[in-house]
Design an enzyme around this catalytic site. Structure first.
Site, PDB file in Angstrom:
ATOM      1  N   ARG A 120      -6.384  14.820  -4.570  1.00 18.83           N
ATOM      2  CA  ARG A 120      -6.788  13.595  -5.269  1.00 18.83           C
ATOM      3  C   ARG A 120      -7.869  13.874  -6.312  1.00 18.83           C
ATOM      4  O   ARG A 120      -7.785  13.411  -7.445  1.00 18.83           O
ATOM      5  CB  ARG A 120      -7.266  12.559  -4.252  1.00 18.83           C
ATOM      6  CG  ARG A 120      -6.150  12.048  -3.357  1.00 18.83           C
ATOM      7  CD  ARG A 120      -6.668  11.153  -2.259  1.00 18.83           C
ATOM      8  NE  ARG A 120      -7.077   9.880  -2.803  1.00 18.83           N
ATOM      9  CZ  ARG A 120      -6.571   8.712  -2.475  1.00 18.83           C
ATOM     10  NH1 ARG A 120      -5.615   8.654  -1.583  1.00 18.83           N
ATOM     11  NH2 ARG A 120      -6.999   7.614  -3.018  1.00 18.83           N
ATOM     12  N   PHE A 125      -3.273  13.702  -7.465  1.00 20.00           N
ATOM     13  CA  PHE A 125      -2.064  13.433  -6.691  1.00 20.00           C
ATOM     14  C   PHE A 125      -2.292  12.267  -5.731  1.00 20.00           C
ATOM     15  O   PHE A 125      -3.371  12.125  -5.150  1.00 20.00           O
ATOM     16  CB  PHE A 125      -1.655  14.660  -5.876  1.00 20.00           C
ATOM     17  CG  PHE A 125      -1.130  15.801  -6.706  1.00 20.00           C
ATOM     18  CD1 PHE A 125      -0.230  15.592  -7.739  1.00 20.00           C
ATOM     19  CD2 PHE A 125      -1.530  17.093  -6.442  1.00 20.00           C
ATOM     20  CE1 PHE A 125       0.266  16.644  -8.491  1.00 20.00           C
ATOM     21  CE2 PHE A 125      -1.040  18.165  -7.184  1.00 20.00           C
ATOM     22  CZ  PHE A 125      -0.140  17.934  -8.213  1.00 20.00           C
ATOM     23  N   PRO A 126      -1.260  11.442  -5.505  1.00 19.00           N
ATOM     24  CA  PRO A 126      -1.385  10.275  -4.618  1.00 19.00           C
ATOM     25  C   PRO A 126      -1.232  10.665  -3.148  1.00 19.00           C
ATOM     26  O   PRO A 126      -0.233  10.350  -2.498  1.00 19.00           O
ATOM     27  CB  PRO A 126      -0.232   9.386  -5.087  1.00 19.00           C
ATOM     28  CG  PRO A 126       0.814  10.367  -5.521  1.00 19.00           C
ATOM     29  CD  PRO A 126       0.052  11.507  -6.146  1.00 19.00           C
ATOM     30  N   LYS A 127      -2.229  11.363  -2.608  1.00 18.30           N
ATOM     31  CA  LYS A 127      -2.148  11.885  -1.243  1.00 18.30           C
ATOM     32  C   LYS A 127      -2.851  10.963  -0.252  1.00 18.30           C
ATOM     33  O   LYS A 127      -3.915  10.430  -0.549  1.00 18.30           O
ATOM     34  CB  LYS A 127      -2.755  13.285  -1.177  1.00 18.30           C
ATOM     35  CG  LYS A 127      -1.984  14.280  -2.030  1.00 18.30           C
ATOM     36  CD  LYS A 127      -2.451  15.691  -1.833  1.00 18.30           C
ATOM     37  CE  LYS A 127      -1.564  16.654  -2.599  1.00 18.30           C
ATOM     38  NZ  LYS A 127      -1.710  18.023  -2.149  1.00 18.30           N
ATOM     39  N   LYS A 128      -2.223  10.812   0.930  1.00 20.42           N
ATOM     40  CA  LYS A 128      -2.782  10.004   2.016  1.00 20.42           C
ATOM     41  C   LYS A 128      -2.599  10.742   3.332  1.00 20.42           C
ATOM     42  O   LYS A 128      -1.732  11.594   3.466  1.00 20.42           O
ATOM     43  CB  LYS A 128      -2.071   8.648   2.098  1.00 20.42           C
ATOM     44  CG  LYS A 128      -2.365   7.735   0.919  1.00 20.42           C
ATOM     45  CD  LYS A 128      -1.723   6.388   1.112  1.00 20.42           C
ATOM     46  CE  LYS A 128      -2.480   5.622   2.173  1.00 20.42           C
ATOM     47  NZ  LYS A 128      -2.050   4.227   2.307  1.00 20.42           N
TER      48      LYS A 128
END
Length: 161
Positions: A120, A125-128
């Protein structure tokens, strides 16, 4: 280079802030400064067709969705500099920008905090956080993604087919 915090001074100086600005928190970042290497990665990529209008609704302008395709990925990352051993899973949407083909990363779910923070903070990046799993079970590759108690995705393929 990285400048360690000096306890003899009254406060952190601007030179120390600038040297630590690669990650947060400044005095205890979740990952070290680069360079980064990602070695011995393993992938299972499942390509599927979906509704073109649904894809267009989630892909931001000026990117253009040109075909109703999504690539769902399970990735083992056993040896990543400063990020540890982890697994990730997510959706990649092929797009175009001014006629040049590329990929839009719609969602990425990982089981380890340092690569979430690095992904992120460094690369956007759209990381969760979730529970992806990717392994060989006898003669089959099995990838799963759990978000809390819910199984969100499952993918399988014959090993080395």
């Amino acid at each position: 280079g990285h400048v360690p915090f000096s306890p003899r001074s009254c406060c952190m100086h601007s030179s120390e802030v600038l040297s630590r600005a690669f990650a947060m928190p400044l005095t205890n970042p979740a990952f070290p400064p680069g360079p980064y290497r990602f070695v011995n990665r393993e992938f299972l990529i499942i390509t599927y067709e979906t509704d073109l209008d649904a894809l267009r609704a989630v892909v931001p302008e000026p990117l253009q969705v040109t075909k109703p395709v999504v690539k769902y990925e399970f990735i083992r990352m056993p040896d990543s500099t400063g990020f540890g051993d982890y697994t990730e899973s997510g959706q990649v949407i092929p797009v175009e920008y001014k006629g040049v083909e590329g990929n839009y990363l719609h969602s990425m779910y990982l089981n380890d905090h340092p690569p979430i923070a690095g992904g992120r903070e460094l690369w956007g990046f759209p990381k969760k956080l979730a529970t992806p799993h990717f392994a060989v079970e006898i003669d089959t590759l099995i990838g799963t993604l759990d978000y809390g108690p819910v199984r969100v995705a499952t993918g399988t393929m014959g090993f080395k087919h």
